[in-house]
Design a protein around this motif. Structure first.
Motif, PDB file in Angstrom:
ATOM      1  N   ILE A 277      29.454   3.489  14.001  1.00 23.58           N
ATOM      2  CA  ILE A 277      29.701   2.085  14.361  1.00 23.58           C
ATOM      3  C   ILE A 277      28.737   1.647  15.452  1.00 23.58           C
ATOM      4  O   ILE A 277      28.127   0.571  15.380  1.00 23.58           O
ATOM      5  CB  ILE A 277      31.161   1.892  14.813  1.00 23.58           C
ATOM      6  N   GLY A 278      28.576   2.487  16.467  1.00 23.03           N
ATOM      7  CA  GLY A 278      27.641   2.167  17.537  1.00 23.03           C
ATOM      8  C   GLY A 278      26.218   2.067  17.043  1.00 23.03           C
ATOM      9  O   GLY A 278      25.459   1.175  17.445  1.00 23.03           O
ATOM     10  N   LEU A 279      25.850   2.955  16.140  1.00 21.02           N
ATOM     11  CA  LEU A 279      24.491   2.964  15.594  1.00 21.02           C
ATOM     12  C   LEU A 279      24.215   1.712  14.773  1.00 21.02           C
ATOM     13  O   LEU A 279      23.181   1.048  14.949  1.00 21.02           O
ATOM     14  CB  LEU A 279      24.323   4.234  14.760  1.00 21.02           C
ATOM     15  N   VAL A 280      25.137   1.367  13.875  1.00 24.03           N
ATOM     16  CA  VAL A 280      24.943   0.201  13.012  1.00 24.03           C
ATOM     17  C   VAL A 280      24.922  -1.087  13.835  1.00 24.03           C
ATOM     18  O   VAL A 280      24.116  -1.992  13.581  1.00 24.03           O
ATOM     19  CB  VAL A 280      26.040   0.141  11.929  1.00 24.03           C
ATOM     20  N   SER A 281      25.787  -1.153  14.848  1.00 23.30           N
ATOM     21  CA  SER A 281      25.871  -2.373  15.652  1.00 23.30           C
ATOM     22  C   SER A 281      24.626  -2.590  16.507  1.00 23.30           C
ATOM     23  O   SER A 281      24.356  -3.711  16.944  1.00 23.30           O
ATOM     24  CB  SER A 281      27.103  -2.323  16.562  1.00 23.30           C
ATOM     25  N   ARG A 282      23.851  -1.535  16.751  1.00 22.94           N
ATOM     26  CA  ARG A 282      22.686  -1.627  17.637  1.00 22.94           C
ATOM     27  C   ARG A 282      21.378  -1.388  16.896  1.00 22.94           C
ATOM     28  O   ARG A 282      20.353  -1.116  17.525  1.00 22.94           O
ATOM     29  CB  ARG A 282      22.818  -0.586  18.754  1.00 22.94           C
ATOM     30  N   TRP A 283      21.380  -1.543  15.571  1.00 22.49           N
ATOM     31  CA  TRP A 283      20.196  -1.122  14.826  1.00 22.49           C
ATOM     32  C   TRP A 283      18.964  -1.947  15.177  1.00 22.49           C
ATOM     33  O   TRP A 283      17.837  -1.444  15.128  1.00 22.49           O
ATOM     34  CB  TRP A 283      20.476  -1.150  13.317  1.00 22.49           C
ATOM     35  N   ARG A 284      19.135  -3.196  15.563  1.00 20.74           N
ATOM     36  CA  ARG A 284      17.979  -4.001  15.960  1.00 20.74           C
ATOM     37  C   ARG A 284      17.529  -3.659  17.378  1.00 20.74           C
ATOM     38  O   ARG A 284      16.349  -3.416  17.625  1.00 20.74           O
ATOM     39  CB  ARG A 284      18.313  -5.491  15.870  1.00 20.74           C
ATOM     40  N   GLU A 285      18.467  -3.662  18.303  1.00 18.93           N
ATOM     41  CA  GLU A 285      18.127  -3.452  19.714  1.00 18.93           C
ATOM     42  C   GLU A 285      17.619  -2.029  19.979  1.00 18.93           C
ATOM     43  O   GLU A 285      16.761  -1.824  20.842  1.00 18.93           O
ATOM     44  CB  GLU A 285      19.344  -3.724  20.602  1.00 18.93           C
TER      45      GLU A 285
END
Length: 492
Positions: free
Chosen positions: A295-303
């Motif tokens: 979840i953390g990875l997907v939510s931050r994929w751009r940043e």
């Protein structure tokens, strides 16, 4: 003084305390000597060869061990030269003194924690960042690993430093001086462990991801894009002219790739990542941990595209590599913890409207600290003496070999790189039969009470076999002189 400045000062004090505690726990858990295995001995042997100009001889002796032992995949022809370069000043000043090598490992661990904190300074706010650094630093996995003279912790530091410089350079459109530094750091990190090539791949993907930032594509912008990679290539070929590149020989190991084994290794990696967070973790909690991470990875994929690209390329390298030890996956741990923390924060906001991840991180850090304190107490309640390759019995065995074995003769021993490091004699391991040992070796050293995988299992075969003369024995070892039979000659 403003409230914000006051809070910043308080967190700085907490951060310094965490670094100091980490270093103190490292020192308190350092034992004398070095555990068995002989990876450390090749690193130190290469460090010594840099100092005394014996690089070619050292590599030749290791190639001899690799090509003449029963199994050839126990070592590359040489290790990457970055870690030996770091060790060489300490070796020159202190000689073979593991205490100072372990202090170096501890210092580099502290340096990694400092750089990793800077890497996340614009990603996580305090106190969450402090809690995350505590979770990683005050963990027995890394602290106990400073007991081993191995390259994983230096690799952690230089990979984090490279990511930090890339991150800083991206803020100023990659100026030439920072591009040169990025290329140099990528090369040196690759020069410590070969999976450092993941930095090159991750940086290239990151450049392609942000290429829209270039207002126009011309020669100047292309050179800005390509310059770090050109620096990497230039330094790589320059290093080939200075050092033998035997560490690339182990790429041949990829022919042993097996999809079933690789899937098993990947499953083991994720289990170990969960265990790092809590050594008593169960299956359900492991699934939750991996879920938070994703979840953390997907939510931050751009940043955090750079972090994600690097993490998955390292995972891919470990996936295709046919061999696995726990320490191979240490470089995955810090960013795994970061994305886990991100996922926890996001889920808590969804559920209760506020980010409570810091409390979970502090709980996990506290549990790990409790386990570390228990481990440290056990260590200090025991009487630790020098043991392993640095024990008194081991040194007596080395002295016998140095005094009795001619330079051109071969010693058969389960850890050939140890023998070559301590005695400068060629060595191999052979365990198939007494006849093959006689054919390949001139001397045989056996552990008396250790059925090591690389030692002939039926020692009685040696005692019954003609041609093995018992010449030395102490509490740990027996040495046999191998009497070669007369060679048949054919008259012309």
């Amino acid at each position: 003084m403003s409230l914000k400045t006051n809070k910043g000062s308080i967190y700085s004090v907490f951060f310094i305390v965490i670094l100091a505690l980490t270093f103190l726990f490292c020192l308190m858990n350092h034992y004398e000597g070095q555990s068995w295995g002989d990876d450390f001995s090749l690193y130190l042997n290469q460090a010594r060869s840099i100092i005394y100009g014996t690089v070619e001889i050292t590599v030749y002796n290791n190639i001899y061990a690799v090509r003449n032992s029963t199994v050839s995949t126990f070592s590359p022809e040489s290790y990457p030269w970055g870690f030996p370069l770091l060790l060489s000043p300490f070796f020159y000043i202190f000689g073979i003194d593991f205490k100072f090598f372990k202090i170096l490992e501890a210092i580099i661990l502290i340096a990694f924690l400092f750089v990793f904190d800077r890497l996340l300074s614009n990603k996580l706010k305090n106190p969450e960042r402090i809690a995350l650094i505590s979770l990683i630093g005050l963990n027995q996995v890394f602290i106990l690993h400073t007991n081993d003279v191995l390259a994983e912790i230096p690799f952690l530091f230089f990979s984090a430093l490279t990511l930090y410089v890339i991150q800083q350079a991206s803020k100023t459109n990659f100026p030439t001086p920072l591009n040169i530094l990025i290329g140099s750091l990528m090369l040196f990190t690759f020069f410590i462990r070969s999976e450092g090539i993941a930095l090159v791949g991750a940086f290239l993907l990151y450049q392609l991801f942000i290429i829209k930032q270039f207002s126009k594509i011309d020669f100047k912008s292309f050179m800005l894009f390509a310059s770090p990679h050109l620096v990497f290539l230039f330094l790589y070929f320059l290093s080939k002219a200075i050092f033998p590149t035997g560490f690339t020989s182990h790429l041949e190991f990829l022919e042993n790739f097996n999809i079933e084994t690789s899937l098993h290794h990947t499953d083991l990696i994720f289990k170990l990542l969960g265990i790092f967070l809590n050594e008593n973790i169960n299956l359900i909690n492991s699934i939750l941990v991996i879920g938070f991470f994703l979840i953390g990875l997907v939510s931050r994929w751009r940043e955090d595209f750079l972090f994600i690209a690097y993490w998955f390329i390292v995972l891919f390298v470990l996936f295709i590599w046919p061999y696995f030890y726990n320490r191979y996956m240490y470089s995955l741990i810090p960013l795994f913890c970061y994305f886990f923390a991100r996922g926890c924060g996001l889920v808590s906001v969804w559920l209760v409207g506020k980010n409570y991840s810091v409390y979970l991180l502090l709980l996990l850090a506290g549990l790990n600290l409790f386990s570390l304190v228990e481990k440290t107490a056990e260590h200090n309640n025991d009487i630790y003496i020098t043991y392993g390759p640095a024990s008194a019995d081991s040194k007596a065995m080395y002295d016998f070999i140095k005094n009795k074995v001619p330079q051109d003769e071969v010693v058969v021993f389960p850890f050939p790189r140890v023998i070559n490091f301590y005695t400068l004699r060629k060595s191999i391991f052979e365990y198939e039969s007494a006849d093959i040992i006689m054919e390949k070796g001139d001397w045989l050293v056996l552990f008396k009470n250790w059925n090591h995988n690389f030692q002939i299992s039926n020692i009685s075969e040696i005692t019954r076999h003609e041609g093995f003369e018992h010449v030395f024995e102490n509490r740990l070892y027996i040495i046999y002189k191998i009497k070669k039979g007369p060679k048949l000659t054919i008259d012309a």
